[in-house]
Every structure is written in structure tokens, then in C-alpha cells.
Design a protein around this motif. Structure first.
Motif, PDB file in Angstrom:
ATOM      1  N   ARG A 146       0.850  -1.196   0.000  1.00  0.00           N
ATOM      2  CA  ARG A 146       0.000   0.000   0.000  1.00  0.00           C
ATOM      3  C   ARG A 146       0.879   1.237   0.000  1.00  0.00           C
ATOM      4  O   ARG A 146       1.957   1.235   0.583  1.00  0.00           O
ATOM      5  CB  ARG A 146      -0.871   0.035   1.262  1.00  0.00           C
ATOM      6  CG  ARG A 146      -1.871  -1.085   1.422  1.00  0.00           C
ATOM      7  CD  ARG A 146      -3.131  -0.902   0.593  1.00  0.00           C
ATOM      8  NE  ARG A 146      -3.763   0.376   0.759  1.00  0.00           N
ATOM      9  CZ  ARG A 146      -4.747   0.631   1.609  1.00  0.00           C
ATOM     10  NH1 ARG A 146      -5.222  -0.312   2.375  1.00  0.00           N
ATOM     11  NH2 ARG A 146      -5.270   1.843   1.693  1.00  0.00           N
ATOM     12  N   LEU A 192      -4.903   5.136   7.283  1.00  0.00           N
ATOM     13  CA  LEU A 192      -4.319   3.806   7.138  1.00  0.00           C
ATOM     14  C   LEU A 192      -3.692   3.299   8.436  1.00  0.00           C
ATOM     15  O   LEU A 192      -3.905   2.151   8.830  1.00  0.00           O
ATOM     16  CB  LEU A 192      -3.282   3.804   6.010  1.00  0.00           C
ATOM     17  CG  LEU A 192      -2.584   2.474   5.733  1.00  0.00           C
ATOM     18  CD1 LEU A 192      -3.590   1.385   5.381  1.00  0.00           C
ATOM     19  CD2 LEU A 192      -1.546   2.652   4.643  1.00  0.00           C
ATOM     20  N   LEU A 242      -6.293   2.170  10.862  1.00  0.00           N
ATOM     21  CA  LEU A 242      -6.889   0.899  10.446  1.00  0.00           C
ATOM     22  C   LEU A 242      -5.931  -0.264  10.683  1.00  0.00           C
ATOM     23  O   LEU A 242      -6.363  -1.369  11.013  1.00  0.00           O
ATOM     24  CB  LEU A 242      -7.317   0.965   8.985  1.00  0.00           C
ATOM     25  CG  LEU A 242      -8.476   1.922   8.689  1.00  0.00           C
ATOM     26  CD1 LEU A 242      -8.678   2.066   7.182  1.00  0.00           C
ATOM     27  CD2 LEU A 242      -9.745   1.472   9.370  1.00  0.00           C
ATOM     28  N   MET A 243      -4.643  -0.007  10.529  1.00  0.00           N
ATOM     29  CA  MET A 243      -3.651  -1.056  10.808  1.00  0.00           C
ATOM     30  C   MET A 243      -3.637  -1.378  12.303  1.00  0.00           C
ATOM     31  O   MET A 243      -3.582  -2.548  12.692  1.00  0.00           O
ATOM     32  CB  MET A 243      -2.271  -0.613  10.340  1.00  0.00           C
ATOM     33  CG  MET A 243      -2.128  -0.580   8.821  1.00  0.00           C
ATOM     34  SD  MET A 243      -0.591   0.183   8.260  1.00  0.00           S
ATOM     35  CE  MET A 243       0.615  -0.987   8.905  1.00  0.00           C
ATOM     36  N   GLU A 289      -6.786  -3.246   8.470  1.00  0.00           N
ATOM     37  CA  GLU A 289      -5.843  -3.295   7.344  1.00  0.00           C
ATOM     38  C   GLU A 289      -4.574  -3.979   7.823  1.00  0.00           C
ATOM     39  O   GLU A 289      -4.139  -3.766   8.957  1.00  0.00           O
ATOM     40  CB  GLU A 289      -5.478  -1.883   6.867  1.00  0.00           C
ATOM     41  CG  GLU A 289      -6.553  -1.200   6.064  1.00  0.00           C
ATOM     42  CD  GLU A 289      -6.555  -1.636   4.610  1.00  0.00           C
ATOM     43  OE1 GLU A 289      -5.591  -2.282   4.154  1.00  0.00           O
ATOM     44  OE2 GLU A 289      -7.532  -1.323   3.925  1.00  0.00           O
ATOM     45  N   SER A 290      -3.979  -4.786   6.975  1.00  0.00           N
ATOM     46  CA  SER A 290      -2.715  -5.435   7.341  1.00  0.00           C
ATOM     47  C   SER A 290      -1.829  -5.597   6.110  1.00  0.00           C
ATOM     48  O   SER A 290      -1.581  -6.705   5.646  1.00  0.00           O
ATOM     49  CB  SER A 290      -2.978  -6.782   8.012  1.00  0.00           C
ATOM     50  OG  SER A 290      -3.776  -7.592   7.187  1.00  0.00           O
ATOM     51  N   PRO A 291      -1.366  -4.468   5.570  1.00  0.00           N
ATOM     52  CA  PRO A 291      -0.522  -4.551   4.376  1.00  0.00           C
ATOM     53  C   PRO A 291       0.799  -5.247   4.679  1.00  0.00           C
ATOM     54  O   PRO A 291       1.337  -5.137   5.778  1.00  0.00           O
ATOM     55  CB  PRO A 291      -0.300  -3.090   3.992  1.00  0.00           C
ATOM     56  CG  PRO A 291      -0.541  -2.316   5.233  1.00  0.00           C
ATOM     57  CD  PRO A 291      -1.537  -3.106   6.032  1.00  0.00           C
ATOM     58  N   SER A 334      -9.008   6.614   0.470  1.00  0.00           N
ATOM     59  CA  SER A 334      -9.266   5.864   1.693  1.00  0.00           C
ATOM     60  C   SER A 334     -10.526   6.289   2.420  1.00  0.00           C
ATOM     61  O   SER A 334     -10.995   5.579   3.279  1.00  0.00           O
ATOM     62  CB  SER A 334      -8.085   6.019   2.670  1.00  0.00           C
ATOM     63  OG  SER A 334      -6.935   5.464   2.114  1.00  0.00           O
ATOM     64  N   SER A 348     -12.970  -0.696  -1.336  1.00  0.00           N
ATOM     65  CA  SER A 348     -12.114  -1.648  -0.624  1.00  0.00           C
ATOM     66  C   SER A 348     -12.880  -2.244   0.541  1.00  0.00           C
ATOM     67  O   SER A 348     -13.770  -1.618   1.098  1.00  0.00           O
ATOM     68  CB  SER A 348     -10.842  -0.964  -0.131  1.00  0.00           C
ATOM     69  OG  SER A 348     -11.090  -0.196   1.017  1.00  0.00           O
ATOM     70  N   ALA A 403     -11.976  -2.760   3.590  1.00  0.00           N
ATOM     71  CA  ALA A 403     -11.751  -2.186   4.909  1.00  0.00           C
ATOM     72  C   ALA A 403     -12.312  -0.789   5.080  1.00  0.00           C
ATOM     73  O   ALA A 403     -12.890  -0.480   6.108  1.00  0.00           O
ATOM     74  CB  ALA A 403     -10.259  -2.159   5.206  1.00  0.00           C
ATOM     75  N   THR A 404     -12.148   0.078   4.097  1.00  0.00           N
ATOM     76  CA  THR A 404     -12.445   1.481   4.328  1.00  0.00           C
ATOM     77  C   THR A 404     -13.657   1.995   3.593  1.00  0.00           C
ATOM     78  O   THR A 404     -14.134   3.077   3.888  1.00  0.00           O
ATOM     79  CB  THR A 404     -11.256   2.362   3.894  1.00  0.00           C
ATOM     80  OG1 THR A 404     -11.112   2.237   2.486  1.00  0.00           O
ATOM     81  CG2 THR A 404      -9.989   1.969   4.598  1.00  0.00           C
TER      82      THR A 404
END
Length: 168
Positions: free
Chosen positions: A26, A34, A37-38, A43-45, A115, A127, A129-130
């Protein structure tokens, strides 16, 4: 939050290559959405490519009198720009009212467009997640505010304000 690889770049071609080459990569510029969210595990890029150093922060004119907001332009810079304040006062006011100064100084146009939660009825591909959408999937048409493919996803094009609008 799981471990992830991190790479900072100041070259557009390298940034695009790093994200295209690594599944789950990402872009990161301001990270105001972001990173939260992580932390929450949404989110887990696998890799973050920091593009804050790219020279995409310009706010420029289009030939037809509109504006192009660079992807790494901060929301504070956009809200304070005299052309935005004069031609698009609702945009400037929404930015100023939508977040604290700290967040506006970090948040970028690209991150905000890609996002931010989309409207529940939005027909765009969102997406998981967002609710946001990739810049390349943003709708494009005359008379709309859009992220353009022609700019390589580098910014957001704002059409000229119609003369009939009270803010002109």
C-alpha cells in the motif's frame, strides 16, 4: 498490528514498481487513516511504500480554469490555497471543519480520495476495509470532481466553477 516491510522513495517509477511487484503493498503518505486501520487490525498490508517525498504536492491550474490538486498535497495546503478558497469555498470550509489542524497537516489529497468512506450507494468498487476506492477506479466525466487516469493517479482534477454558481 502485524509486521510489514517499509520503503521510502522519492521517485514515482520506483513507488509504482514497489507496489505492483509486492502483493499486499500500500502507498503511505500522511497515513492518518491507514495507520489507524492497521492498529485496529482492519488493514494489514505486507509492505508500505512511503510516497511523502514525491513531488506531487502542487496545486495547479488547468487550461479550462479548473484546478489540479496533487496527490501528496496536504489538506491544510489545499484549504489555505487562495484559488481553492476563492473558487471552491465549500471545499476549503469542509476541510477546515472536517479535522483538526494536526490531521490536516498530515492528511493528503490522495489518501483522502482513496481511503475515505464512500457513500453507501456509490457504484464504485470499494475496498473491504475502508469503503474507499483505488484512484484508478474513480469515476471520470466532464463536470465532475475526479481523480484522473491521465494524471497517472497523481492528483484530483477540479473542473472550473460554472459562472452560475454563487461562489464564482
Amino acid at each position: 498490528m502485524r509486521e510489514f516491510a517499509y520503503r521510502r522513495t522519492s521517485r514515482i517509477d520506483e513507488a509504482l514498481h514497489l507496489v505492483a511487484r509486492h502483493e499486499g503493498a500500500r502507498f503511505l503518505a500522511g497515513g492518518t487513516n491507514l495507520v489507524d486501520l492497521m492498529k485496529a487490525g482492519v488493514e494489514s498490508p505486507a509492505r508500505l511504500v512511503d510516497i511523502r517525498s514525491l513531488t506531487l504536492d502542487e496545486i495547479g491550474e488547468t487550461p479550462d480554469g479548473g484546478l489540479v490538486l496533487g496527490a501528496t498535497a496536504t489538506n491544510s495546503a489545499v484549504a489555505a490555497d487562495p484559488r481553492v478558497r476563492g473558487r471552491y469555498p465549500a471545499l476549503s470550509q469542509a476541510i477546515l471543519l472536517g479535522a483538526s489542524g494536526q490531521l490536516r497537516n498530515m492528511a493528503t489529497v490522495g489518501g483522502t480520495c482513496c481511503s475515505a468512506p464512500a457513500a453507501p450507494t456509490s457504484p464504485t468498487r470499494r475496498s473491504r476495509a475502508t469503503g474507499g476506492f483505488p484512484a484508478a477506479d474513480a469515476p471520470r466525466s466532464t463536470g465532475r470532481t475526479t481523480t484522473t487516469r491521465s494524471s497517472g493517479g497523481r492528483g484530483t482534477a477540479w473542473p472550473p466553477t460554472p459562472r452560475t454558481w454563487p461562489c464564482r
